[in-house]
Scaffold this active site. Structure first.
Site, PDB file in Angstrom:
ATOM      1  N   GLU A   1      73.561  17.212  52.835  1.00  0.00           N
ATOM      2  CA  GLU A   1      73.426  18.305  53.805  1.00  0.00           C
ATOM      3  C   GLU A   1      73.459  19.688  53.163  1.00  0.00           C
ATOM      4  O   GLU A   1      73.053  20.670  53.778  1.00  0.00           O
ATOM      5  CB  GLU A   1      74.534  18.202  54.876  1.00  0.00           C
ATOM      6  CG  GLU A   1      75.937  18.604  54.432  1.00  0.00           C
ATOM      7  CD  GLU A   1      76.593  17.570  53.533  1.00  0.00           C
ATOM      8  OE1 GLU A   1      77.615  17.884  52.926  1.00  0.00           O
ATOM      9  OE2 GLU A   1      76.058  16.445  53.430  1.00  0.00           O
TER      10      GLU A   1
ATOM     11  N   ASP B   1      42.366  38.331  33.930  1.00  0.00           N
ATOM     12  CA  ASP B   1      41.398  39.253  33.350  1.00  0.00           C
ATOM     13  C   ASP B   1      42.076  39.897  32.146  1.00  0.00           C
ATOM     14  O   ASP B   1      43.291  39.791  31.975  1.00  0.00           O
ATOM     15  CB  ASP B   1      41.003  40.307  34.393  1.00  0.00           C
ATOM     16  CG  ASP B   1      39.762  41.093  33.993  1.00  0.00           C
ATOM     17  OD1 ASP B   1      39.235  40.837  32.889  1.00  0.00           O
ATOM     18  OD2 ASP B   1      39.337  41.961  34.776  1.00  0.00           O
TER      19      ASP B   1
ATOM     20  N   ASP C   1      43.446  42.134  40.106  1.00  0.00           N
ATOM     21  CA  ASP C   1      43.814  43.336  40.859  1.00  0.00           C
ATOM     22  C   ASP C   1      42.644  43.970  41.606  1.00  0.00           C
ATOM     23  O   ASP C   1      42.807  44.992  42.276  1.00  0.00           O
ATOM     24  CB  ASP C   1      44.440  44.383  39.941  1.00  0.00           C
ATOM     25  CG  ASP C   1      43.519  44.782  38.781  1.00  0.00           C
ATOM     26  OD1 ASP C   1      42.348  44.336  38.768  1.00  0.00           O
ATOM     27  OD2 ASP C   1      43.959  45.540  37.901  1.00  0.00           O
TER      28      ASP C   1
ATOM     29  N   ASP D   1      38.668  39.817  43.007  1.00  0.00           N
ATOM     30  CA  ASP D   1      39.616  38.769  42.626  1.00  0.00           C
ATOM     31  C   ASP D   1      40.255  38.080  43.826  1.00  0.00           C
ATOM     32  O   ASP D   1      40.929  37.049  43.664  1.00  0.00           O
ATOM     33  CB  ASP D   1      40.732  39.358  41.754  1.00  0.00           C
ATOM     34  CG  ASP D   1      40.224  39.865  40.418  1.00  0.00           C
ATOM     35  OD1 ASP D   1      39.375  39.182  39.825  1.00  0.00           O
ATOM     36  OD2 ASP D   1      40.665  40.948  39.981  1.00  0.00           O
TER      37      ASP D   1
ATOM     38  N   ASN E   1      78.470   5.377  47.417  1.00  0.00           N
ATOM     39  CA  ASN E   1      79.392   5.351  48.560  1.00  0.00           C
ATOM     40  C   ASN E   1      78.886   4.414  49.662  1.00  0.00           C
ATOM     41  O   ASN E   1      79.657   3.685  50.292  1.00  0.00           O
ATOM     42  CB  ASN E   1      79.590   6.755  49.117  1.00  0.00           C
ATOM     43  CG  ASN E   1      80.414   7.630  48.191  1.00  0.00           C
ATOM     44  OD1 ASN E   1      81.182   7.116  47.382  1.00  0.00           O
ATOM     45  ND2 ASN E   1      80.251   8.939  48.303  1.00  0.00           N
TER      46      ASN E   1
ATOM     47  N   ASN F   1      83.977  15.419  52.309  1.00  0.00           N
ATOM     48  CA  ASN F   1      82.630  15.996  52.273  1.00  0.00           C
ATOM     49  C   ASN F   1      82.680  17.511  52.132  1.00  0.00           C
ATOM     50  O   ASN F   1      81.929  18.112  51.362  1.00  0.00           O
ATOM     51  CB  ASN F   1      81.887  15.594  53.544  1.00  0.00           C
ATOM     52  CG  ASN F   1      80.442  16.054  53.535  1.00  0.00           C
ATOM     53  OD1 ASN F   1      79.694  15.741  52.620  1.00  0.00           O
ATOM     54  ND2 ASN F   1      80.058  16.812  54.558  1.00  0.00           N
TER      55      ASN F   1
ATOM     56  N   ASP G   1      81.517  19.574  48.571  1.00  0.00           N
ATOM     57  CA  ASP G   1      80.334  20.442  48.642  1.00  0.00           C
ATOM     58  C   ASP G   1      80.565  21.816  48.019  1.00  0.00           C
ATOM     59  O   ASP G   1      79.609  22.513  47.676  1.00  0.00           O
ATOM     60  CB  ASP G   1      79.903  20.620  50.101  1.00  0.00           C
ATOM     61  CG  ASP G   1      78.956  19.517  50.552  1.00  0.00           C
ATOM     62  OD1 ASP G   1      78.473  18.777  49.689  1.00  0.00           O
ATOM     63  OD2 ASP G   1      78.721  19.400  51.767  1.00  0.00           O
TER      64      ASP G   1
END
Length: 855
Positions: free
Chosen positions: A289, A331, A599, A603, A667, A692, A696
Site C-alpha cells: 500500500e 539538433d 526548439d 521540431d 507472510n 504494517n 512502512d
C-alpha cells in the site's frame, strides 16, 4: 474581458475606441490598472486538484475501503480498541496520502512558474517581451512563426499570416488571416481577421490588438480542452497493472485464510467475526500500500532536485521516461554548439563582401525588433548582422512576404524601390539554385548553367570550413495583387550569407558521459552534411555507417530499410520535419526509448512523438507546448543529470516492489500453512495493522535511498518476470524461517497464544526492517552504503517496536507480554541466520536466476 461581435467587424478604429487603445498601445500604468480589473491572462488548469479534491481522492483506495469495512464490523461487535486502532490506521493513511499528493501538486505548481510563454508587446511606445499572463485588453502584440497566440486578438496588419486552429476547430489545415477580411459569423472559423488564444502561428507575422483574455477567450470557454488527464507513462501503466494483479492475489489469499480459520473454529471470542477481521487486516498488511507514496515522494523530490539544475518537468512521470531513455536525438545548434548563430560575412560569387547580398538578405527576413530581435535563429543572426553594419533600407517598402516552408526550404519577399518591384528569395542553396536561371559574377549576369559547378565548389568550400551557407537571389517582378511561391522562378543568383556556430567547450565530455550511461547520441540536423560532419570532427564524435545520412537518402528508403538505417547511422543532415518524425518513430518501433531535443516549430511533431520531448525556455511556443521537459539552460550535461536522477528513482521504486512483494509473499504462505495446525489466530488484527504501520516507516525513506551503480550505468525497464522470480525465491526463504520460529514456539516451547503472538510480531517486524539492508542491493550488504534516512528510520522503528512490546499501557492494549530470554535469544538467532541465508541466496539468485540484474 470578452470580445463582442462588434470588435471583429467594421473599421479597426472602432475596435481601438471600444478598448480605449490606439496603434501606440498602452502605457505601463494603464496596463497595471487594467490587470487589477481584469485579472491575469490565464485559464484555470482543470488537471490540477484543490486540497479538498485530493483529500476525497484518498478514499478511492480499495485498501482503505477494506479498513473502513473492518471498522464497522469491529464497532458492531463492540471491540472498542480494535475499532480505534483501525480508525487510527485510516487517519494515518489518509494524512500520509493527502500530504504527499498535495506536496506533489504544489511542486508542479512551482515548476510551472519556471516555464512561461512570452509575447512581444507594445508598452509606452516600446516593444517589450513580457510574460503572456500580463496581457490586458487593449495591448498591441506582435506575432511570428512558431508563436502560440496568447489571447483573442484583432489583426491590425499582417504579412503572409497562416494559423493552425485545430485546437479550437479540429481542422488541421492552415488558415490564412489578414486584417482586411470581413467576418461572416461569430465562430472562430468565420472570423478571418482575428487570431485566437491557443492557436499556432505557422507562418508569417502580424501586429494585433488584444480584445479578450483568460477565461473570456474562445479557448478559455472550451472547458473540455483542459479536463483531459495526462496519459499514463509506460512505467506507471505497468505498475498499475501489476498492482491490480497483486490486489486480486491478496484478496484471494485473504478469503482462503478466512475460510480455513473459520471452519477450524479459530478465534478468541467469535470464530466468524475474529476470522473476518483477521483476514481483512491480513489483506491490508500484505498489500504494497505504500507504493503510491513511494512513487510520489520519489518523483516530487526528483523534480525539485532537477529544477535546481534548471531542468523543468511539465509532468512528474517524465523523469521516469528520461531515466529509461537509451537514444537521444538532437539538433546541433545550441546543444552541441553555442546558443546563438553568428553572422560572419555577406559574399558575392566573386568571394567579395557584398552590400547587395546584405541588403536583400536583410529585407527577405521574418525576424522582428531592433533591440530585442525575435524570430528563427538564422533570420535573427542576419538581422543582427545588418543592424551591426548600420544598414539603411528605408528606400525600400515591403509589399508581401511569401513565408518559408520546409518543402521549398526558402522564403520570398516582394519589395518596392521607387516604382520598381523586386522579389527576393533566401534559403537553402540547392533550393535557391533551382529557382534561378542567371547569376551575377564579375559585374555581369550570365546563365547559371555555365557556372553551376563554380557555385557548388564555393558552397562545399564554405561548408568544409564549418560555415552554414544561406543563398540569396532576386528578380524584378510586375505589379500584381497577390504573389506566391509560383513566382519564384527565373531568379538571379547573387551570393551567400555565411553563418557560424562553433561547438561548446564542454560538449565532448558530455557526449562521453552520455555514452557511459548507455545513451547513444544521434544528430538530426537540417544543416548541410559537410557542415555537420565538420562539427562531428571538431567534437570527436565518430560517424557510424561511414557517412552522414542525408534527407535525400532517407526519402528513397522503404519503411523496413529506414528501420535498419536509423540503427546504422548516428548523424543525419538536411532532414525535413517529416523525416525527423520518421526517424523517431522508427527508433521507437525498434524498441528504443527515444528522447528528442528541439526548439523550433519544425521540431514539434518529433517532440510529441518521442518518449521524452525536450525543449528549452527560449524555444518557440509550439516546441515548448509539445515537449515533456524544458531546460532553462540549453546544455546536454543537465540532461545527463536528469537521466541519472530518473534511474535512481526507478531503482528505488523497483527496490521497494522487490522487497515488499517478497516479504509479503512469505507472510502469505506462512499464514496459509500455519492456519492448518495452529488452534488460534496467529496474530490479532490490531497487531497486524500495527506491524504494517511500523514496517512502512523505513520503507518511505527508500524513496531517497542510495542506489547501486548498475542502476545508473544503463537504461532500466520494468521486468514483471524478474519480479515474480524474486518474489517466489526470497518469499520462500522468508517462509522457511517464519515456520522455523512458529514450529519451535508451538511444538517445542509450548508457547501460549499471547506469548506466541508477541514473539511472532517481534520477529516478523524486526526481520522486515533488518532484511531490507540485504535486499536493497545486488551486492554484499557491506559494499553498498544505505542512505542516512533509511538507517535512522530503521533504528527508530526497532526502538519503537521494543517500546510497544515492553512498556505499559501500550503492551496490554495490543495484548503483548514480556518475552523470556530464551525466546529473545531464539528470535536473535533466527534473524542472524535468516540474514546470512538471504545474503547467500542473493548471490545464487543474481548468478543463475536473474543474471541481467547483476552489477
Amino acid at each position: 474581458m470578452e470580445a463582442t461581435g462588434a470588435q471583429w467587424k467594421g473599421d479597426i478604429r472602432k475596435a481601438f475606441s471600444a478598448l480605449s487603445s490606439s496603434h501606440e498601445g498602452l502605457s505601463h500604468s494603464e496596463a497595471k490598472t487594467r490587470a487589477m480589473h481584469f485579472g491575469p491572462n490565464a485559464v484555470a488548469d482543470k488537471a490540477s486538484q484543490g486540497w479538498l479534491a485530493i483529500l476525497f481522492s484518498q478514499f478511492q483506495s480499495p485498501l482503505l475501503l477494506i479498513l473502513v469495512a473492518a471498522t464497522f464490523i469491529s464497532a458492531f461487535l463492540g471491540d472498542l480498541f480494535d475499532t480505534l486502532m483501525i480508525l487510527a490506521c485510516i487517519i494515518g493513511a489518509v494524512i500520509l496520502g493527502f500530504f504527499q499528493e498535495y506536496k506533489s501538486e504544489k511542486a508542479l505548481a512551482a515548476l510551472r512558474k519556471y516555464f512561461t510563454y512570452r509575447a512581444v508587446v507594445l508598452r509606452d511606445k516600446q516593444k517589450e517581451q513580457l510574460d503572456s499572463r500580463q496581457l490586458v485588453p487593449g495591448d498591441i502584440v506582435f506575432l511570428g512563426a512558431g508563436d502560440i497566440v496568447p489571447a483573442d486578438m484583432r489583426i491590425i496588419e499582417s504579412e503572409g499570416l497562416a494559423i493552425n486552429e485545430s485546437v479550437l476547430t479540429g481542422e488541421s489545415r492552415e488558415v490564412m488571416k489578414d486584417a482586411s477580411s470581413v467576418p461572416t459569423g461569430s465562430s472562430p472559423q468565420e472570423i478571418k481577421n482575428g487570431c485566437f488564444m491557443g492557436t499556432t502561428v505557422v507562418a508569417g507575422s502580424a501586429k494585433c490588438l488584444v480584445v479578450s483574455i483568460g477565461g473570456s477567450t474562445f479557448f478559455g470557454k472550451t472547458a473540455s480542452l483542459f479536463s483531459a488527464r495526462v496519459p499514463e507513462s509506460d512505467f506507471h501503466s505497468k505498475v498499475r497493472t501489476f498492482g491490480d494483479m497483486v490486489f486480486k492475489l491478496v484478496l484471494a489469499m485473504a478469503l482462503f485464510v478466512f475460510l480455513v480459520n473459520y471452519f477450524l473454529g479459530h478465534g478468541d471470542k467469535n470464530p466468524l467475526s475474529d476470522s473476518i477481521l483477521f483476514a481483512l487486516a491480513l489483506a491490508v498488511g500484505i498489500a504494497p500500500e505504500a507504493l503510491p507514496a513511494i512513487i510520489t515522494i520519489s518523483l516530487t523530490s526528483g523534480s525539485m532536485y532537477l529544477a535546481k539544475k534548471k531542468v523543468i518537468t511539465k509532468k512528474l512521470v517524465a523523469i521516469e521516461d528520461l531515466g529509461n531513455m537509451d537514444v537521444l536525438c538532437t539538433d546541433k545548434t545550441g546543444t552541441l554548439t553555442d546558443e546563438s548563430i553568428k553572422f560572419e560575412r555577406f559574399v558575392d560569387l566573386d568571394n567579395n563582401d557584398s552590400h547587395d547580398v546584405l541588403e536583400y538578405a536583410f529585407l527577405c527576413n521574418a525576424a522582428v525588433g531592433n533591440v530585442y530581435v525575435k524570430g528563427n535563429p538564422i533570420d535573427v543572426a542576419i538581422r543582427k548582422g545588418g543592424i551591426a553594419k548600420k544598414i539603411d533600407v528605408s528606400r525600400f517598402a515591403k509589399q508581401q512576404i511569401i513565408p518559408f516552408d520546409f518543402v521549398r526550404r526558402r522564403m520570398g519577399q516582394v519589395v518596392m524601390e521607387g516604382k520598381k518591384r523586386y522579389l527576393v528569395v533566401k534559403g537553402a542553396p540547392e533550393s535557391v539554385i533551382s529557382a534561378c536561371t542567371r547569376l551575377r559574377m564579375n559585374g555581369k549576369e550570365t546563365p547559371i548553367s555555365r557556372n553551376i559547378s563554380v557555385i557548388k565548389r564555393m558552397i562545399s568550400g564554405y561548408n568544409r570550413e564549418g560555415f552554414t551557407t544561406i543563398a540569396v537571389a532576386y528578380r524584378e517582378v510586375p505589379a500584381k495583387a497577390k504573389y506566391s511561391a509560383s513566382d519564384e522562378n527565373s531568379m538571379v543568383f547573387l551570393g551567400f550569407v555565411l553563418l557560424s556556430n562553433p561547438p561548446k567547450a564542454t560538449v565532448k565530455a558530455t557526449i562521453e558521459r552520455l555514452e557511459s550511461l548507455g545513451v547513444s547520441l544521434k544528430i538530426v540536423s537540417g544543416d548541410d552534411s559537410l557542415v555537420t560532419a565538420k562539427l562531428c570532427s571538431d567534437i570527436g564524435l565518430k560517424i557510424t555507417g561511414g557517412e552522414v545520412a542525408t534527407g535525400a537518402m532517407l526519402s528513397r528508403l522503404k519503411p523496413k530499410e529506414l528501420l535498419r538505417a536509423v540503427e546504422k547511422y548516428n548523424v543525419f543532415a538536411r532532414v525535413t520535419p517529416d523525416q525527423k518524425l520518421r526517424i523517431v518513430e522508427s527508433l521507437r518501433q525498434s524498441g528504443h526509448v527515444v528522447g528528442f531535443m528541439g526548439d523550433g516549430i519544425n521540431d514539434a511533431p518529433a517532440l510529441r512523438t518521442a518518449d521524452v520531448g525536450i525543449s528549452v525556455d527560449s524555444a518557440s511556443d509550439v516546441a515548448k507546448e509539445a515537449s515533456h521537459i524544458i531546460l532553462l539552460d540549453k546544455n546536454l550535461d543537465v540532461i545527463a543529470d536528469g537521466v541519472e536522477e530518473g534511474r535512481k528513482i526507478f531503482g528505488n521504486i523497483t527496490k521497494y516492489i522487490l522487497y515488499t512483494m517478497s516479504a509479503n509473499n512469505g507472510n502469505m504462505i506462512t499464514v496459509a500453512l500455519s492456519s492448518f495446525f495452529l488452534p488460534f489466530i496467529p496474530m490479532l488484527p490490531s497487531q497486524i495493522l500495527l506491524n504494517n504501520l511500523l514496517s512502512d516507516i523505513p520503507m518511505l525513506s527508500i524513496a531517497a535511498d542510495n542506489v547501486d551503480e548498475h542502476y545508473r550505468k544503463k537504461p532500466q525497464k520494468w521486468d514483471t518476470g524478474m519480479i515474480m522470480k524474486f518474489m517466489a525465491f526470497f518469499g520462500l526463504i522468508s517462509t522457511v524461517f517464519d515456520l522455523l520460529l512458529i514450529g519451535i514456539l508451538f511444538f517445542i516451547m509450548n508457547a501460549d497464544a499471547t506469548t506466541f503472538r508477541t514473539a511472532w510480531f517481534l520477529e516478523s517486524l524486526l526481520s522486515e526492517i533488518i532484511i531490507v539492508f540485504s535486499l536493497r542491493t545486488t551486492v554484499p550488504f557491506f559494499r553498498s552504503v544505505p542512505s542516512t534516512a533509511l538507517v535512522a528510520a530503521a533504528v527508530g522503528v526497532i526502538a519503537l517496536t521494543f517500546a510497544v512490546v515492553y512498556f505499559e499501557p501500550v503492551a496490554t492494549l495490543f495484548h503483548f507480554t514480556p518475552l523470556p530470554l530464551p525466546i529473545l535469544g531464539l528470535i536473535a538467532a533466527i534473524l542472524a541466520v535468516y540474514f546470512a541465508a538471504t545474503e547467500l541466496g542473493k548471490v545464487e539468485f543474481y548468478r543463475w536466476i536473474s543474471p541481467a540484474q547483476k552489477e
